[in-house]
Write an enzyme that holds these catalytic residues in place. Sequence first.
Site, PDB file in Angstrom:
ATOM      1  N   GLY A  11       0.777  -1.233   0.000  1.00 31.86           N
ATOM      2  CA  GLY A  11       0.000   0.000   0.000  1.00 31.86           C
ATOM      3  C   GLY A  11       0.804   1.277   0.000  1.00 31.86           C
ATOM      4  N   MET A  86      -4.661  -6.095  -6.765  1.00 30.02           N
ATOM      5  CA  MET A  86      -4.226  -7.107  -7.731  1.00 30.02           C
ATOM      6  C   MET A  86      -5.358  -8.074  -8.088  1.00 30.02           C
ATOM      7  SD  MET A  86      -1.241  -5.930  -8.060  1.00 30.02           S
ATOM      8  CE  MET A  86      -0.192  -7.107  -8.891  1.00 30.02           C
ATOM      9  N   ASN A 103      -6.685   3.678 -11.756  1.00 31.73           N
ATOM     10  CA  ASN A 103      -5.700   2.646 -11.421  1.00 31.73           C
ATOM     11  C   ASN A 103      -4.316   3.187 -11.756  1.00 31.73           C
ATOM     12  OD1 ASN A 103      -4.677  -0.017 -10.826  1.00 31.73           O
ATOM     13  ND2 ASN A 103      -4.528  -0.390 -13.037  1.00 31.73           N
ATOM     14  N   HIS A 105      -0.521   1.741 -13.030  1.00 32.25           N
ATOM     15  CA  HIS A 105       0.177   0.564 -13.552  1.00 32.25           C
ATOM     16  C   HIS A 105       1.641   0.941 -13.778  1.00 32.25           C
ATOM     17  CE1 HIS A 105       0.707  -3.229 -15.578  1.00 32.25           C
ATOM     18  NE2 HIS A 105       1.348  -2.602 -16.540  1.00 32.25           N
ATOM     19  N   THR A 137     -11.284   0.763 -17.456  1.00 34.29           N
ATOM     20  CA  THR A 137     -12.302   0.187 -18.332  1.00 34.29           C
ATOM     21  C   THR A 137     -12.211  -1.331 -18.185  1.00 34.29           C
ATOM     22  OG1 THR A 137     -10.743   0.117 -20.172  1.00 34.29           O
ATOM     23  CG2 THR A 137     -12.168   2.062 -20.021  1.00 34.29           C
ATOM     24  N   GLU A 139     -11.111  -3.594 -20.040  1.00 37.11           N
ATOM     25  CA  GLU A 139      -9.897  -4.243 -20.537  1.00 37.11           C
ATOM     26  C   GLU A 139      -8.756  -4.018 -19.534  1.00 37.11           C
ATOM     27  OE1 GLU A 139      -7.348  -4.395 -24.677  1.00 37.11           O
ATOM     28  OE2 GLU A 139      -9.070  -3.055 -24.543  1.00 37.11           O
ATOM     29  N   GLU A 170       5.485   6.916  -9.189  1.00 42.08           N
ATOM     30  CA  GLU A 170       4.088   6.577  -8.886  1.00 42.08           C
ATOM     31  C   GLU A 170       3.586   7.430  -7.725  1.00 42.08           C
ATOM     32  OE1 GLU A 170       3.085   2.391  -8.606  1.00 42.08           O
ATOM     33  OE2 GLU A 170       4.870   1.843  -9.719  1.00 42.08           O
TER      34      GLU A 170
HETATM   35  C1  GRF Z   1       2.730  -0.609  -7.776  1.00 43.88           C
HETATM   36  O1  GRF Z   1       3.893  -0.706  -8.521  1.00 43.88           O
HETATM   37  C2  GRF Z   1       1.542  -0.412  -8.681  1.00 43.88           C
HETATM   38  O2  GRF Z   1       1.828   0.332  -9.811  1.00 43.88           O
HETATM   39  C3  GRF Z   1       1.193  -1.820  -9.067  1.00 43.88           C
HETATM   40  O3  GRF Z   1       1.433  -2.584  -7.922  1.00 43.88           O
HETATM   41  C4  GRF Z   1       2.374  -1.928  -7.088  1.00 43.88           C
HETATM   42  C5  GRF Z   1       1.704  -1.706  -5.780  1.00 43.88           C
HETATM   43  O4  GRF Z   1       2.535  -1.142  -4.832  1.00 43.88           O
HETATM   44  N1  GRF Z   1      -0.141  -1.889  -9.584  1.00 43.88           N
HETATM   45  P1  GRF Z   1       1.928  -0.547  -3.491  1.00 43.88           P
HETATM   46  O5  GRF Z   1       1.053  -1.620  -2.872  1.00 43.88           O
HETATM   47  O6  GRF Z   1       1.160   0.685  -3.819  1.00 43.88           O
HETATM   48  O7  GRF Z   1       3.130  -0.265  -2.633  1.00 43.88           O
END
Ligand code: GRF
Length: 208
Positions: A11, A86, A103, A105, A137, A139, A170
């Site tokens: 998280g 996930m 989301n 990615h 979406t 997909e 991120e």
């Molecule tokens: C991140 O790299 C995110 O982009 C991907 O999964 C990872 C999650 O990391 N979907 P966290 O749980 O936010 O530390």
Amino acid sequence: MNVVILISGRGSNMQAIVNAKIAGADIKAVISNRPDAAGLKWAKEQGLTVDSLNHQDFPDRASFDQALMKKIDVYRPDLVVLAGFMRILTPEFCHHYEGRMMNIHPSLLPSFPGLHTHEQAIAAGCKIAGCTVHFVTEELDHGPIISQAAVPILPYDTAEDVANRVLRCEHQIYPQAVADFVSGSLQLIQGQSINMRKHAQGQEQLLN
Ligand code: GRF
């Protein structure tokens, strides 16, 4: 605006969003499909409402998603934030939150959707990696792109090196995307992600 964050693991993106203390964002709950997710413990320590719904307790994807929708909707969300959640989502789930679910990615979509993105980028000889925030979406890892950030892939980088470099990005672009949505400057309009803040600032000056 009411915000619900979904996680599955540590998280760190959720933490970045919470720590950003976004004006107007009322984080109603952090929900995990894994009851033992480390991120839940942290969220609880911050005094946030936490909940979990174990996908293993459901016979199929559809029944889990239905139950999760019920749980989320108690909080009347204006925005659902998938932060390392996930799970592959059913079309029903995606439609239900259309235009109000995002989301992140860890690749420069549309390249490398799915898992093992950094390994794939290194194997392909890419010199740049990055991350993408997008509206969800049906997909997997598709949908109108909200923002992206790029980092170099350096000689002899491992997937872990790249993952760590990307993760720092991120933590910058995800809180910003949430803030833009909450302020009303970011919207999904006719299938396109429109951000008036960026428009006003001049898109050409910005990388994300
Ligand atoms: C991140 O790299 C995110 O982009 C991907 O999964 C990872 C999650 O990391 N979907 P966290 O749980 O936010 O530390």
